[in-house]
Design a protein around this motif. Structure first.
Motif, PDB file in Angstrom:
ATOM      1  N   ALA A  94       0.828  -1.207   0.000  1.00  0.00           N
ATOM      2  CA  ALA A  94       0.000   0.000   0.000  1.00  0.00           C
ATOM      3  C   ALA A  94       0.860   1.254   0.000  1.00  0.00           C
ATOM      4  O   ALA A  94       1.782   1.397   0.802  1.00  0.00           O
ATOM      5  CB  ALA A  94      -0.925   0.005   1.212  1.00  0.00           C
ATOM      6  N   GLU A  96      -0.069   4.060   0.935  1.00  0.00           N
ATOM      7  CA  GLU A  96      -0.397   4.780   2.167  1.00  0.00           C
ATOM      8  C   GLU A  96      -0.793   3.757   3.220  1.00  0.00           C
ATOM      9  O   GLU A  96      -1.724   2.987   3.022  1.00  0.00           O
ATOM     10  CB  GLU A  96      -1.547   5.754   1.920  1.00  0.00           C
ATOM     11  N   VAL A 125      -5.179   4.793  -2.814  1.00  0.00           N
ATOM     12  CA  VAL A 125      -4.058   3.944  -2.399  1.00  0.00           C
ATOM     13  C   VAL A 125      -3.650   3.063  -3.573  1.00  0.00           C
ATOM     14  O   VAL A 125      -4.468   2.305  -4.102  1.00  0.00           O
ATOM     15  CB  VAL A 125      -4.442   3.069  -1.196  1.00  0.00           C
TER      16      VAL A 125
END
Length: 206
Positions: A94, A96, A125
């Motif tokens: 990911a 974020e 994301v």
């Protein structure tokens, strides 16, 4: 329709008692998180659910019949789908970071893993690294996964297309508005409380 009064444990039990695919729920057969294929399936799903605004990944069921599967079931489900293992996959891919939770509700005395992805995404994301196995690209860096409904009515986690962007932007924008609202309520309540104290002091002095 699930009752809003349903407890968290009842809700999770209901997920494995009557599992069904939707934009916020993905059903998968048994997979091995330690293999590249299993890792890719989990990563794609949790990223797609995050971009959708949260949801659940239910593992151990046939996607068509929604019936529980015994084939390829790990000997120790809690070890195979340990929270640290699943969190590591989410964090590895990911762009974020976000926290995932793994639940183990029972159906007829048998535990099934349910991966919960939280709501609150404010920026899309994407995958931050590649996953290649035997020359095959399982995850492409910069790919952005979403929950999508195709023309046949089948829900899946796919790379975002132009049709997915308006909904994705709206979800992120709504979450940002919610954050701003919470910020203003917190600070304005502090200001109003301070004003009340000033007025009280003024009355006392008078």
């Amino acid at each position: 329709v699930r009752s809003i009064r349903m407890s968290a444990s009842d809700f999770l039990r209901d997920l494995v008692t009557t599992p069904r695919d939707s934009l916020s729920i993905e059903i998968k057969a048994w997979i091995d998180p330690k293999t590249p294929e299993g890792e890719a399936k989990i990563a794609k799903c949790v990223l797609a659910l995050r971009n959708h605004g949260g949801g659940f990944m239910i593992i151990g069921f046939d996607n068509l019949s929604s019936e529980p599967l015994t084939l390829d079931r790990p000997t120790n489900v809690r070890t195979a789908f340990h929270a640290d293992t699943i969190q590591l996959i989410a964090t590895r891919y990911a762009s974020e970071s976000f926290e995932v939770t793994v639940h183990f509700p029972e159906r007829e005395g048998v535990e099934f893993p349910v991966i919960e992805v939280p709501a609150g995404v404010r920026t899309p994301v994407a995958a931050k690294c590649d996953l290649v196995e035997n020359g095959q690209s399982l995850i492409r860096k910069d790919a952005l996964f979403v929950r999508s409904l195709n023309s046949s009515g089948v829900v899946s986690s796919t790379v975002a297309g132009w049709r997915d962007w308006p909904r994705l932007v709206e979800i992120c924008f709504d979450n940002r508005k919610a954050d701003i609202g919470r910020f203003l309520r917190r600070h304005l309540s502090g200001v109003s409380g301070h004003a009340r104290r000033i007025r009280a002091v003024g009355l006392a002095v008078a």
